[in-house]
Design a protein around this motif. Structure first.
Motif, short mmCIF file in Angstrom:
data_model
loop_
_atom_site.label_atom_id
_atom_site.label_comp_id
_atom_site.label_asym_id
_atom_site.label_seq_id
_atom_site.Cartn_x
_atom_site.Cartn_y
_atom_site.Cartn_z
N ASN A 18 0.89 -1.15 -0.09
CA ASN A 18 0.22 -0.07 0.18
C ASN A 18 0.91 1.12 0.23
OD1 ASN A 18 0.02 0.91 2.78
ND2 ASN A 18 -0.28 -0.64 3.43
N ALA A 19 0.27 2.67 -0.46
CA ALA A 19 0.77 3.54 -0.32
C ALA A 19 1.70 4.09 0.93
CB ALA A 19 0.37 4.98 -0.67
N ASP A 20 0.61 3.85 2.05
CA ASP A 20 1.44 4.18 2.98
C ASP A 20 2.63 3.65 3.54
OD1 ASP A 20 -0.50 5.74 3.68
OD2 ASP A 20 -1.65 5.03 5.46
N SER A 21 2.96 2.37 3.51
CA SER A 21 3.92 2.04 3.65
C SER A 21 5.10 2.11 2.70
CB SER A 21 3.70 0.19 3.01
OG SER A 21 3.00 -0.50 4.54
N ALA A 22 4.40 2.32 2.05
CA ALA A 22 5.55 2.87 0.19
C ALA A 22 6.64 4.17 0.69
CB ALA A 22 4.97 3.22 -0.99
N LEU A 23 5.31 5.22 1.28
CA LEU A 23 6.01 6.26 2.26
C LEU A 23 6.55 6.08 3.12
CD1 LEU A 23 2.61 8.59 1.37
CD2 LEU A 23 4.84 8.10 -0.06
N ILE A 24 6.71 5.56 3.76
CA ILE A 24 7.14 5.07 4.58
C ILE A 24 9.02 4.32 4.90
CG2 ILE A 24 7.90 3.66 6.58
CD1 ILE A 24 4.86 3.77 7.03
N ARG A 25 8.88 3.27 3.37
CA ARG A 25 9.99 3.01 2.98
C ARG A 25 10.89 3.90 2.13
NH1 ARG A 25 10.25 -2.75 3.79
NH2 ARG A 25 12.28 -2.06 3.20
N LEU A 26 10.20 4.32 1.87
CA LEU A 26 11.14 5.45 0.60
C LEU A 26 12.36 6.23 1.39
CD1 LEU A 26 8.48 7.93 -1.09
CD2 LEU A 26 9.94 6.21 -2.20
N GLU A 27 12.84 5.89 2.06
CA GLU A 27 13.45 6.77 2.98
C GLU A 27 14.81 6.14 3.14
OE1 GLU A 27 14.45 10.16 3.66
OE2 GLU A 27 12.20 10.03 2.92
N ASP A 28 14.42 4.48 3.77
CA ASP A 28 15.11 3.89 3.87
C ASP A 28 15.63 2.56 2.39
OD1 ASP A 28 14.63 0.57 4.60
OD2 ASP A 28 13.01 1.90 4.72
N VAL A 29 14.45 2.60 1.81
CA VAL A 29 15.09 1.71 0.07
C VAL A 29 15.74 2.78 -0.67
CG1 VAL A 29 14.05 1.05 -1.82
CG2 VAL A 29 13.32 0.75 0.53
N ASP A 30 15.22 4.18 -0.53
CA ASP A 30 16.10 4.30 -1.55
C ASP A 30 15.64 4.16 -2.79
OD1 ASP A 30 16.73 7.21 -2.17
OD2 ASP A 30 19.22 6.71 -1.75
N PRO A 31 14.85 4.25 -3.17
CA PRO A 31 14.79 3.74 -5.03
C PRO A 31 14.96 4.74 -5.98
CG PRO A 31 12.74 3.92 -4.11
CD PRO A 31 13.86 4.25 -2.49
N ASP A 32 15.31 4.09 -6.76
CA ASP A 32 15.81 4.47 -8.14
C ASP A 32 14.12 4.51 -9.13
OD1 ASP A 32 18.60 4.80 -8.53
OD2 ASP A 32 18.93 2.93 -8.30
N VAL A 33 13.54 3.56 -8.80
CA VAL A 33 12.17 3.71 -9.65
C VAL A 33 11.23 3.54 -8.30
CG1 VAL A 33 11.37 2.42 -11.90
CG2 VAL A 33 13.25 3.54 -11.58
N VAL A 34 10.45 4.11 -9.00
CA VAL A 34 9.20 3.62 -8.21
C VAL A 34 8.19 3.60 -9.32
CG1 VAL A 34 7.04 3.89 -6.35
CG2 VAL A 34 9.33 5.02 -6.08
N ILE A 35 7.40 1.96 -8.75
CA ILE A 35 6.32 1.06 -10.02
C ILE A 35 5.28 0.59 -8.87
CG2 ILE A 35 5.18 -1.16 -11.57
CD1 ILE A 35 8.90 -1.56 -11.79
#
Length: 136
Positions: free
Chosen positions: A33-50
């Motif tokens: 879900n989007a809430d988990s994505a926003l939380i994980r953005l910092e530690d994952v630091d992705p190049d691409v979000v799908i």
């Protein structure tokens, strides 16, 4: 190696996307879900979000909008996805400045063809914005 954050409430879409991308050498983190994505953005630091455009709660459009407003994630490229029977809201796609759209179920070649140039562009932007002498 590029890092991909795959956001989809469908376990099947998560498995398929992760399998296709990881077999091609990408590091993939999946969330449902989007809430988990926003939380994980910092530690994952992705190049691409799908991100799926149709999920309970926040949508992929909202994730994309958040990324565009946040200078820390300016390098992140975004692919919005929708099921075969779910239409894209073209006005929303344009408003949130998504980099690409892709229909599910994922077809390996189409997914990889969409991800590769975006991952390369993200890596280039990330490198250009790194302070002189910084590593990583």
């Amino acid at each position: 190696m590029s890092r991909i954050l795959l956001v989809d409430d469908s376990p099947h879409a998560q498995r398929m996307g992760e399998r296709i991308l990881s077999e091609d050498g990408y590091e993939v983190v999946t969330v449902s879900n989007a809430d988990s994505a926003l939380i994980r953005l910092e530690d994952v630091d992705p190049d691409v979000v799908i991100a799926d455009t149709v999920m309970p709660g926040r949508t992929g459009y909202e994730i994309c909008h958040y990324l565009r407003l946040n200078p820390r994630h300016r390098h992140v490229r975004v692919i919005l996805t929708a099921g075969v029977l779910e239409p894209f809201d073209e006005a929303q796609v344009k408003r949130v400045e998504a980099d690409a759209v892709l229909k599910k179920p994922f077809e390996a070649t189409a997914l990889l063809d969409a991800v590769q140039p975006l991952a390369e562009a993200a890596a280039r932007i990330r490198a250009e914005s790194r302070p002189a002498g910084a590593k990583g």
